[in-house]
Design a protein around this motif. Structure first.
Motif, mmCIF file in Angstrom:
data_model
loop_
_atom_site.group_PDB
_atom_site.id
_atom_site.type_symbol
_atom_site.label_atom_id
_atom_site.label_comp_id
_atom_site.label_asym_id
_atom_site.label_seq_id
_atom_site.Cartn_x
_atom_site.Cartn_y
_atom_site.Cartn_z
ATOM 1 N N GLU A 1 5.586 21.298 -7.775
ATOM 2 C CA GLU A 1 5.896 21.520 -9.208
ATOM 3 C C GLU A 1 6.041 19.888 -9.904
ATOM 4 O O GLU A 1 5.687 19.732 -10.798
ATOM 5 C CB GLU A 1 7.296 22.066 -9.555
ATOM 6 N N GLU A 2 6.860 19.023 -9.031
ATOM 7 C CA GLU A 2 6.719 17.733 -9.655
ATOM 8 C C GLU A 2 5.716 16.817 -9.702
ATOM 9 O O GLU A 2 5.356 16.032 -10.563
ATOM 10 C CB GLU A 2 7.666 16.846 -8.778
ATOM 11 N N VAL A 3 4.725 17.249 -8.474
ATOM 12 C CA VAL A 3 3.471 16.661 -8.707
ATOM 13 C C VAL A 3 2.404 17.040 -9.458
ATOM 14 O O VAL A 3 1.702 16.557 -10.248
ATOM 15 C CB VAL A 3 2.852 16.816 -7.070
ATOM 16 N N LEU A 4 2.583 18.374 -9.680
ATOM 17 C CA LEU A 4 1.636 19.240 -10.560
ATOM 18 C C LEU A 4 2.052 18.698 -12.111
ATOM 19 O O LEU A 4 0.881 18.443 -12.950
ATOM 20 C CB LEU A 4 2.055 20.552 -10.906
ATOM 21 N N ALA A 5 3.273 18.467 -12.438
ATOM 22 C CA ALA A 5 3.592 17.924 -13.807
ATOM 23 C C ALA A 5 3.159 16.401 -13.973
ATOM 24 O O ALA A 5 2.744 16.198 -14.954
ATOM 25 C CB ALA A 5 5.274 17.953 -13.884
ATOM 26 N N GLU B 1 0.729 -1.132 -0.051
ATOM 27 C CA GLU B 1 0.018 0.080 0.061
ATOM 28 C C GLU B 1 0.809 1.162 0.180
ATOM 29 O O GLU B 1 0.720 2.296 -0.602
ATOM 30 C CB GLU B 1 -0.973 0.036 1.140
ATOM 31 N N THR B 2 1.703 1.362 0.650
ATOM 32 C CA THR B 2 2.563 2.560 0.962
ATOM 33 C C THR B 2 3.440 2.782 -0.471
ATOM 34 O O THR B 2 3.689 3.694 -1.142
ATOM 35 C CB THR B 2 3.585 2.395 2.079
ATOM 36 N N GLU B 3 4.129 1.566 -0.843
ATOM 37 C CA GLU B 3 5.219 1.555 -1.867
ATOM 38 C C GLU B 3 4.478 2.010 -3.240
ATOM 39 O O GLU B 3 5.193 2.863 -3.937
ATOM 40 C CB GLU B 3 5.734 0.099 -2.034
ATOM 41 N N ILE B 4 3.118 1.610 -3.513
ATOM 42 C CA ILE B 4 2.402 1.986 -4.739
ATOM 43 C C ILE B 4 2.064 3.552 -4.763
ATOM 44 O O ILE B 4 1.698 3.858 -5.881
ATOM 45 C CB ILE B 4 1.241 0.794 -4.924
ATOM 46 N N ARG B 5 2.212 4.276 -3.523
ATOM 47 C CA ARG B 5 1.831 5.445 -3.604
ATOM 48 C C ARG B 5 3.093 6.512 -3.814
ATOM 49 O O ARG B 5 2.803 7.669 -3.884
ATOM 50 C CB ARG B 5 1.229 6.084 -2.276
ATOM 51 N N ALA B 6 4.228 5.795 -4.136
ATOM 52 C CA ALA B 6 5.304 6.528 -4.227
ATOM 53 C C ALA B 6 5.379 7.192 -5.588
ATOM 54 O O ALA B 6 4.648 6.812 -6.577
ATOM 55 C CB ALA B 6 6.542 5.889 -4.036
ATOM 56 N N MET B 7 6.183 8.301 -5.612
ATOM 57 C CA MET B 7 6.276 9.096 -6.974
ATOM 58 C C MET B 7 6.707 8.342 -8.383
ATOM 59 O O MET B 7 6.186 8.403 -9.279
ATOM 60 C CB MET B 7 7.068 10.553 -6.939
ATOM 61 N N ALA B 8 7.767 7.483 -7.730
ATOM 62 C CA ALA B 8 8.279 6.438 -8.897
ATOM 63 C C ALA B 8 7.077 5.708 -9.607
ATOM 64 O O ALA B 8 7.268 5.350 -10.779
ATOM 65 C CB ALA B 8 9.389 5.779 -8.285
ATOM 66 N N VAL B 9 6.088 5.210 -8.677
ATOM 67 C CA VAL B 9 5.194 4.344 -9.307
ATOM 68 C C VAL B 9 4.098 5.427 -10.152
ATOM 69 O O VAL B 9 3.578 5.107 -11.196
ATOM 70 C CB VAL B 9 4.272 3.579 -8.052
ATOM 71 N N ILE C 1 3.000 14.175 1.845
ATOM 72 C CA ILE C 1 3.728 14.899 2.645
ATOM 73 C C ILE C 1 3.298 13.951 4.005
ATOM 74 O O ILE C 1 4.267 13.713 4.787
ATOM 75 C CB ILE C 1 3.635 16.275 2.873
ATOM 76 N N GLU C 2 2.227 13.740 4.262
ATOM 77 C CA GLU C 2 1.708 12.981 5.516
ATOM 78 C C GLU C 2 2.238 11.621 5.497
ATOM 79 O O GLU C 2 2.240 11.173 6.431
ATOM 80 C CB GLU C 2 -0.060 12.928 4.990
ATOM 81 N N LYS C 3 2.381 11.145 4.257
ATOM 82 C CA LYS C 3 3.007 9.516 4.371
ATOM 83 C C LYS C 3 4.659 9.543 4.440
ATOM 84 O O LYS C 3 5.408 8.593 4.283
ATOM 85 C CB LYS C 3 2.638 8.903 3.217
ATOM 86 N N GLY C 4 5.159 10.979 4.474
ATOM 87 C CA GLY C 4 6.420 10.972 4.551
ATOM 88 C C GLY C 4 7.160 10.768 3.257
ATOM 89 O O GLY C 4 8.591 10.602 3.066
ATOM 90 N N ILE C 5 6.539 11.103 2.090
ATOM 91 C CA ILE C 5 7.198 10.735 0.704
ATOM 92 C C ILE C 5 7.692 12.271 0.336
ATOM 93 O O ILE C 5 6.733 13.280 0.156
ATOM 94 C CB ILE C 5 6.283 10.291 -0.148
#
Length: 235
Positions: free
Chosen positions: A180-184, A96-104, A171-175
């Motif tokens: 700018e990165e999220v918007l892109a 669950e945590t790993e699939i929410r990372a930006m890399a995924v 941020i809540e999950k410590g990621i």
């Protein structure tokens, strides 16, 4: 209708990434006692499997589609509920945590655009919803997975609003990431989701549209419950 319980219906909630549809769907399912399925988590799990096994280029997030298609029979996805928390299981592992990372997040849309991946996961999703009594959210639930769903909602919000929501969650999950990165990523995923050949993101003709750009969580949850009650009372 389910002949064993004619009051049960299928609820399909579609919309753009980070529009809040998953939180809405989860809350509705808990309130009315339905099973909640996060179809996006299923695609994220497939993307994670591809990343772990070297099927995605780190340079441009391109996917080795042939290898991934060949690996699909080895991928089992399920959900586990513990108290108020639902976790995604990939071959029995809680990811669950790993699939929410930006890399995924950066490679899930290219993975989801592969027709064979969509066919495999749509079949899984339809199996999960055979008995109704389900709330499922995603991109093509009301158009492809459950085109006959009794309740369909399409959720949208501005890209900036959705990026801020996604950033807050991460941020809540410590990621670690930036707005700018999220918007892109949000804008890129919108483009891929809307333009892919297989089951592109679109609003079903019979869906009720919700723009929640300026709604609180409480307001959108109430809106959804009210809609559900109106539909149930009309059946």
């Amino acid at each position: 209708m389910n002949p064993n319980n004619p009051s049960l219906i299928t609820i399909a909630i579609d919309g753009y990434s980070s529009s809040g549809k998953s939180s809405m769907a989860r809350h509705l399912a808990k309130t009315i006692g339905y099973r909640y399925i996060d179809s996006g988590a299923m695609y994220r799990a497939v993307a994670l499997h591809a990343l772990r096994n070297g099927m995605i280029s780190h340079a441009d997030n391109s996917v080795d589609a042939d290898r991934l298609i060949a690996a699909l029979p080895e991928i089992a996805i399920d959900f586990e509920v513990t108290g108020d928390t639902q976790s995604t299981l990939l071959n029995g592992e809680n990811v669950e945590t790993e699939i929410r990372a930006m890399a995924v997040s950066q490679c899930v849309s290219p993975v989801a655009a592969i027709p064979q991946v969509r066919h495999a996961l749509v079949a899984m999703q339809q199996k999960m919803g055979e008995s109704k009594g389900i709330v499922m959210d995603g991109r093509d639930i009301g158009t492809t997975v459950f085109p006959d769903a009794e309740m369909k909602v399409f959720v949208r919000a501005s890209a900036q609003t959705r990026a801020q929501r996604r950033l807050s969650e991460m941020i809540e999950k410590g990621i670690a990431t930036t707005f700018e990165e999220v918007l892109a990523n949000v804008v890129s995923r919108d483009h891929i989701d809307e333009t892919r050949e297989e089951s592109p993101l679109r609003c079903a003709d019979d869906a009720v549209v919700l723009d929640n750009s300026f709604m609180s969580v409480e307001e959108q949850n109430k809106w959804l419950i009210d809609l559900y009650n109106r539909i149930i009372s009309s059946l």
